[in-house]
Enzyme design. Structure first.
Site, PDB file in Angstrom:
ATOM      1  N   SER A 213       0.872  -1.189   0.000  1.00 46.57           N
ATOM      2  CA  SER A 213       0.000   0.000   0.000  1.00 46.57           C
ATOM      3  C   SER A 213       0.894   1.219   0.000  1.00 46.57           C
ATOM      4  CB  SER A 213      -0.846   0.018   1.269  1.00 46.57           C
ATOM      5  OG  SER A 213      -1.509   1.252   1.414  1.00 46.57           O
TER       6      SER A 213
ATOM      7  N   TYR B 285      -2.412   0.847  10.559  1.00 42.02           N
ATOM      8  CA  TYR B 285      -2.349   0.162   9.256  1.00 42.02           C
ATOM      9  C   TYR B 285      -0.970   0.373   8.628  1.00 42.02           C
ATOM     10  CZ  TYR B 285      -3.864  -0.805   4.353  1.00 42.02           C
ATOM     11  OH  TYR B 285      -4.009  -1.283   3.065  1.00 42.02           O
TER      12      TYR B 285
HETATM   13  N1  NAP Z   1      -8.534  -0.848  -1.332  1.00 45.14           N
HETATM   14  C1  NAP Z   1      -7.497  -0.041  -1.177  1.00 45.14           C
HETATM   15  O1  NAP Z   1      -7.634   1.200  -1.204  1.00 45.14           O
HETATM   16  C2  NAP Z   1      -6.115  -0.600  -1.011  1.00 45.14           C
HETATM   17  C3  NAP Z   1      -5.012   0.247  -1.242  1.00 45.14           C
HETATM   18  C4  NAP Z   1      -3.720  -0.263  -1.079  1.00 45.14           C
HETATM   19  C5  NAP Z   1      -3.532  -1.578  -0.691  1.00 45.14           C
HETATM   20  N2  NAP Z   1      -4.619  -2.369  -0.456  1.00 45.14           N
HETATM   21  C6  NAP Z   1      -4.356  -3.748  -0.013  1.00 45.14           C
HETATM   22  O2  NAP Z   1      -4.834  -4.633  -1.019  1.00 45.14           O
HETATM   23  C7  NAP Z   1      -5.249  -5.871  -0.433  1.00 45.14           C
HETATM   24  C8  NAP Z   1      -6.674  -6.201  -0.882  1.00 45.14           C
HETATM   25  O3  NAP Z   1      -7.528  -5.152  -0.436  1.00 45.14           O
HETATM   26  P1  NAP Z   1      -9.003  -4.926  -0.960  1.00 45.14           P
HETATM   27  O4  NAP Z   1      -9.150  -3.479  -1.191  1.00 45.14           O
HETATM   28  O5  NAP Z   1      -9.343  -5.883  -2.027  1.00 45.14           O
HETATM   29  O6  NAP Z   1      -9.791  -5.261   0.384  1.00 45.14           O
HETATM   30  P2  NAP Z   1     -11.210  -5.968   0.639  1.00 45.14           P
HETATM   31  O7  NAP Z   1     -12.126  -5.728  -0.470  1.00 45.14           O
HETATM   32  O8  NAP Z   1     -11.566  -5.521   2.019  1.00 45.14           O
HETATM   33  O9  NAP Z   1     -10.803  -7.532   0.654  1.00 45.14           O
HETATM   34  C9  NAP Z   1      -9.954  -8.031   1.622  1.00 45.14           C
HETATM   35  C10 NAP Z   1      -9.736  -9.506   1.379  1.00 45.14           C
HETATM   36  O10 NAP Z   1      -8.887 -10.013   2.423  1.00 45.14           O
HETATM   37  C11 NAP Z   1      -9.550 -11.120   3.041  1.00 45.14           C
HETATM   38  N3  NAP Z   1      -9.218 -11.252   4.457  1.00 45.14           N
HETATM   39  C12 NAP Z   1      -9.383 -10.336   5.432  1.00 45.14           C
HETATM   40  N4  NAP Z   1      -9.032 -10.849   6.613  1.00 45.14           N
HETATM   41  C13 NAP Z   1      -8.633 -12.116   6.384  1.00 45.14           C
HETATM   42  C14 NAP Z   1      -8.167 -13.162   7.213  1.00 45.14           C
HETATM   43  N5  NAP Z   1      -8.068 -13.013   8.546  1.00 45.14           N
HETATM   44  N6  NAP Z   1      -7.831 -14.345   6.642  1.00 45.14           N
HETATM   45  C15 NAP Z   1      -7.944 -14.524   5.298  1.00 45.14           C
HETATM   46  N7  NAP Z   1      -8.406 -13.577   4.474  1.00 45.14           N
HETATM   47  C16 NAP Z   1      -8.739 -12.388   5.005  1.00 45.14           C
HETATM   48  C17 NAP Z   1     -11.026 -10.797   2.880  1.00 45.14           C
HETATM   49  O11 NAP Z   1     -11.826 -11.945   3.104  1.00 45.14           O
HETATM   50  P3  NAP Z   1     -13.365 -11.815   3.606  1.00 45.14           P
HETATM   51  O12 NAP Z   1     -14.175 -11.461   2.391  1.00 45.14           O
HETATM   52  O13 NAP Z   1     -13.682 -13.138   4.169  1.00 45.14           O
HETATM   53  O14 NAP Z   1     -13.411 -10.709   4.611  1.00 45.14           O
HETATM   54  C18 NAP Z   1     -11.051 -10.296   1.453  1.00 45.14           C
HETATM   55  O15 NAP Z   1     -11.016 -11.359   0.557  1.00 45.14           O
HETATM   56  C19 NAP Z   1      -5.127  -5.674   1.086  1.00 45.14           C
HETATM   57  O16 NAP Z   1      -3.926  -6.225   1.524  1.00 45.14           O
HETATM   58  C20 NAP Z   1      -5.109  -4.153   1.240  1.00 45.14           C
HETATM   59  O17 NAP Z   1      -4.448  -3.751   2.416  1.00 45.14           O
HETATM   60  C21 NAP Z   1      -5.896  -1.930  -0.617  1.00 45.14           C
END
Ligand code: NAP
Length: 233
Positions: A136, A149
């Site tokens: 991130s 975070y």
């Molecule tokens: N969205 C942003 O703005 C952004 C920016 C930079 C980086 N990121 C990073 O990109 C990655 C994906 O983010 P996203 O935006 O796609 O988030 P999201 O839509 O909230 O999805 C998060 C994913 O992680 C899974 N997860 C959460 N806790 C878990 C656990 N304890 N064990 C196994 N799986 C777990 C969730 O499963 P469930 O559906 O079961 O909850 C979901 O599949 C993350 O690492 C995030 O920090 C996101």
């Protein structure tokens, strides 16, 4: 030979966009999902000879080894690992809530380290192993006191560089992706309009490009901003 790619958190958001993109492009997939019985129809309808849906919940102490074992049982190899699962909580430097910090450290920092440690023997064997870490831009800057975070993502970025050094002689290439806000459940609650955010499909395109680079190239870190944030500056 068709490559086998593991993706954590592949049921929604960025992970799901990557899964669908890689499937379209002929990869074999091992998807780590907290609850494989509750996945959306587009993931459920993928050809099960090419896609493994495996339960993966970082709360389970054996989650990583069980998922790796199931992947090897089905495909007999691993060529790529996308450490994508993550959580975002607002934890202020003055908050007395170590449990929340521990949760973020476990999911965002330590679980990818565990997965990588167990996947590396197979990635080395691949000869063209790839690790893509969904870090991130929070790993690059701290702009207010809500630092929890960022602490987890700074650690993940450090681990990503260590992964790169650990297996560079064996053809394994590692990239830390550092995007700003992406239009997923994690980010969209903070924005009135989401069309100017980075779209998950754009991240999926970048992942595909990274997977297709030859061993002669390494992109250790890739930062990307979104227009919405640019407009604030
Ligand atoms: N969205 C942003 O703005 C952004 C920016 C930079 C980086 N990121 C990073 O990109 C990655 C994906 O983010 P996203 O935006 O796609 O988030 P999201 O839509 O909230 O999805 C998060 C994913 O992680 C899974 N997860 C959460 N806790 C878990 C656990 N304890 N064990 C196994 N799986 C777990 C969730 O499963 P469930 O559906 O079961 O909850 C979901 O599949 C993350 O690492 C995030 O920090 C996101």
């Amino acid at each position: 030979m068709t490559r086998v790619i593991m993706i954590s958190g592949a049921n929604r958001g960025i992970g799901k966009a990557i899964a669908l993109k890689l499937y379209e492009n002929g990869f074999l997939l091992s998807l780590g999902i907290r609850n494989p019985d509750l996945v959306d129809a587009d993931i459920l309808s993928l050809d099960k000879t090419k896609v493994l849906l495996s339960s993966y919940n970082t709360d389970n102490p054996n989650a990583e080894s069980e998922w790796i074992q199931k992947t090897i049982l089905k495909f007999n190899k691993i060529d790529g690992l996308i450490n994508n699962a993550g959580i975002y909580n607002l934890l202020d430097i003055e908050d007395d809530n170590e449990e929340m910090l521990d949760d973020m450290l476990n999911v965002n920092t330590k679980a990818p380290m565990r997965l990588t440690r167990l996947a590396l023997p197979y990635l080395r064997k691949s000869g063209q192993g790839r690790i893509i870490n969904m870090v991130s831009d929070a790993a690059k800057k701290v702009e207010d006191s809500k630092v929890g975070y960022s602490i987890s993502k700074f650690g993940f970025l450090a681990a990503s560089y260590a992964m790169l050094h650990a297996a560079k002689k064996d053809g394994v290439r590692v990239t830390a992706l550092c995007p700003g806000f992406v239009n997923t459940d994690m980010a969209k609650k903070y924005f009135l309009s989401t069309e100017n955010l980075i779209q998950p499909e754009t991240i999926a395109d970048i992942v595909l490009m990274l997977l297709n680079l030859p061993n002669t190239v390494v992109i250790p870190e890739l930062s990307l901003d979104n227009v919405e944030e640019l407009n604030y500056r």
